[in-house]
Motif scaffolding. Sequence first.
Motif, PDB file in Angstrom:
ATOM      1  N   ALA A  44      44.603  46.702  40.323  1.00 22.75           N
ATOM      2  CA  ALA A  44      46.060  46.720  40.186  1.00 22.75           C
ATOM      3  C   ALA A  44      46.549  45.514  39.393  1.00 22.75           C
ATOM      4  O   ALA A  44      47.412  45.634  38.507  1.00 22.75           O
ATOM      5  CB  ALA A  44      46.713  46.747  41.572  1.00 22.75           C
ATOM      6  N   VAL A  45      45.990  44.344  39.687  1.00 23.46           N
ATOM      7  CA  VAL A  45      46.377  43.128  38.969  1.00 23.46           C
ATOM      8  C   VAL A  45      45.959  43.207  37.506  1.00 23.46           C
ATOM      9  O   VAL A  45      46.720  42.809  36.599  1.00 23.46           O
ATOM     10  CB  VAL A  45      45.760  41.895  39.658  1.00 23.46           C
ATOM     11  N   THR A  48      41.167  39.262  33.574  1.00 21.71           N
ATOM     12  CA  THR A  48      42.611  39.026  33.477  1.00 21.71           C
ATOM     13  C   THR A  48      42.990  37.797  32.645  1.00 21.71           C
ATOM     14  O   THR A  48      44.044  37.820  32.003  1.00 21.71           O
ATOM     15  CB  THR A  48      43.224  38.890  34.886  1.00 21.71           C
ATOM     16  N   ALA A  66      48.340  45.430  35.663  1.00 24.28           N
ATOM     17  CA  ALA A  66      49.643  44.781  35.521  1.00 24.28           C
ATOM     18  C   ALA A  66      49.638  43.769  34.381  1.00 24.28           C
ATOM     19  O   ALA A  66      50.577  43.710  33.573  1.00 24.28           O
ATOM     20  CB  ALA A  66      50.025  44.102  36.832  1.00 24.28           C
ATOM     21  N   HIS A 114      54.904  42.460  34.456  1.00 23.28           N
ATOM     22  CA  HIS A 114      53.714  42.067  35.222  1.00 23.28           C
ATOM     23  C   HIS A 114      53.997  42.128  36.724  1.00 23.28           C
ATOM     24  O   HIS A 114      53.221  42.701  37.508  1.00 23.28           O
ATOM     25  CB  HIS A 114      53.313  40.653  34.791  1.00 23.28           C
ATOM     26  N   THR A 167      54.846  45.861  38.067  1.00 20.97           N
ATOM     27  CA  THR A 167      53.661  46.717  38.054  1.00 20.97           C
ATOM     28  C   THR A 167      52.726  46.359  39.197  1.00 20.97           C
ATOM     29  O   THR A 167      52.150  47.240  39.860  1.00 20.97           O
ATOM     30  CB  THR A 167      52.912  46.596  36.717  1.00 20.97           C
ATOM     31  N   THR A 168      52.584  45.061  39.465  1.00 22.18           N
ATOM     32  CA  THR A 168      51.765  44.630  40.603  1.00 22.18           C
ATOM     33  C   THR A 168      52.364  45.116  41.917  1.00 22.18           C
ATOM     34  O   THR A 168      51.640  45.611  42.802  1.00 22.18           O
ATOM     35  CB  THR A 168      51.652  43.092  40.625  1.00 22.18           C
ATOM     36  N   ASP A 197      50.084  38.730  44.433  1.00 25.39           N
ATOM     37  CA  ASP A 197      48.942  39.481  44.956  1.00 25.39           C
ATOM     38  C   ASP A 197      48.532  38.957  46.332  1.00 25.39           C
ATOM     39  O   ASP A 197      48.285  39.731  47.263  1.00 25.39           O
ATOM     40  CB  ASP A 197      47.767  39.426  43.979  1.00 25.39           C
ATOM     41  N   LEU A 200      49.654  47.561  43.659  1.00 21.62           N
ATOM     42  CA  LEU A 200      48.753  46.869  44.580  1.00 21.62           C
ATOM     43  C   LEU A 200      48.748  47.456  45.996  1.00 21.62           C
ATOM     44  O   LEU A 200      47.659  47.613  46.576  1.00 21.62           O
ATOM     45  CB  LEU A 200      49.076  45.375  44.606  1.00 21.62           C
TER      46      LEU A 200
END
Length: 483
Positions: free
Chosen positions: A393-394, A340, A397, A370, A373-374, A236, A378
């Motif tokens: 977004a995180v 998270t 994910a 994970h 998807t990020t 990220d 993101l």
Amino acid sequence: MRTDRRVLLNTSALAGSSLWRIGLSFVLQLFIANRLGAVGLGQYTTALAYLNVCQILSELGLPQLLVRDLAHEPQKRRHYFRVALGLQLGASSLIAVILAVVLTVFQPFQPVTQAALLVIVISLPFFAISSVCATVFQAGERMELVMLVEMVVNIIIAVGSIAVLWREGTVVHLAAVMIVSQAFSALMYWALLMRTGMLVRQLGDEKWHDTVQLLWRKALPFYGLSLSNVLLQRVDILLLSVIAGEIITGVYSAAYLVVRVFLVLSQTYWQAIYPTLSRLRHQMSEQSWRLATLAIRYGLMGLLPISAIFSGAAEPLLGMVFRGEDYAASVPVFAVLIWTPPLFLIASFAVNLLLVERYPHLSLTIALTHLLTTLLLLPSFSAVWGALGAAYAVLIAVCCSAIVGFVWIRYVRITVSLSSRWPLLALATLSILLVQYLFSLFVPASLWPLTALVALSIYLAFLWYSALFSIQDLMLFKRALRK
């Protein structure tokens, strides 16, 4: 030393070292945030993110592999130490040169960030020496020596960095502190290795060429898993530094700074339990899965109230941590990111169970879910909603990786049952959110500790009367460690 005591000592050393590193890192980044502002914090976290990725790249996946193999073949330590040291020193030097060339030619960052990265990569060869020495200690089940070095080195980093900040130093000077600390780490590791005599002499010798080929073939899956794990915690920041700029990266980093403490604690929690879980799996499989069930339940019971309380008190909490109006934009980001850690705990739970059952490729798919998807969400989310979009977004994910983890657990038929506990944990967490909302209507925000105390008391009462918490569960943990 008896096996149970050695396991307990090793896991305690690992947990203690991680907690010490987290605490000092948190204090240091608070100083950076308050002395250099959001932009300075963004520059520092960007440099560290690239350094961490380069460190894992230079390790070539060898530490996890060699710890596993050399644990029962101590006579091969000297030969494999020499081969691994040569490979990792070569890889670290090559990566440092490549990164320096890329930074010089393309200049993708602002001048200060650029200069900090050029300085900090000089520490990579020193890290290679430390990494190989630490691998030998871990293979010999001497993790207390690793803890000793890590604690001393982190003190040097914290004290040196604070001294630099006190004398109006910049992020470039902080990068220079990392070089000094890594050089001291390599020296201390080397001295301890020579003093303990853990490099047992081997009768005969193996050919380097054959050993390198063998290591490369066997280390590939470990390399992928190690790289995926470090990218999960840095991707990220890496993406934001490239596509969003230093201001948004700084706003996001300020929120992530507090959240990362709980993410690392979640990871350390499973790293500490994993050896015991693996041992019990081969001795008493039923008790192993009971321990796993209790571990995830108690982990969630600890993290869920933290997420609920901190999300409701995001503004006054960040106001206590950071000074100035630069961090006002971090409040909504923090309120999202704080959810998270519980999801990450669930995903890590699945990863470790699959490793115990010897399904490393399935564990890798959880980490890749994970990561991918990020990478997909993101850039577009941050382009539309800035740092808040990156936080969403995180969160999505991590949620996807937790879902994939549970799918694989069902697929391989691991006998861990949680279905009857989820609704009760959800209701207990909702009780905290409801209490905070009601209090916010009548109580000033400055009294948030009182609100949090009342909400936490109701939460604990709910756990006790619903039998989610019991003395019998704690006794099972104690018996498991004594076996």
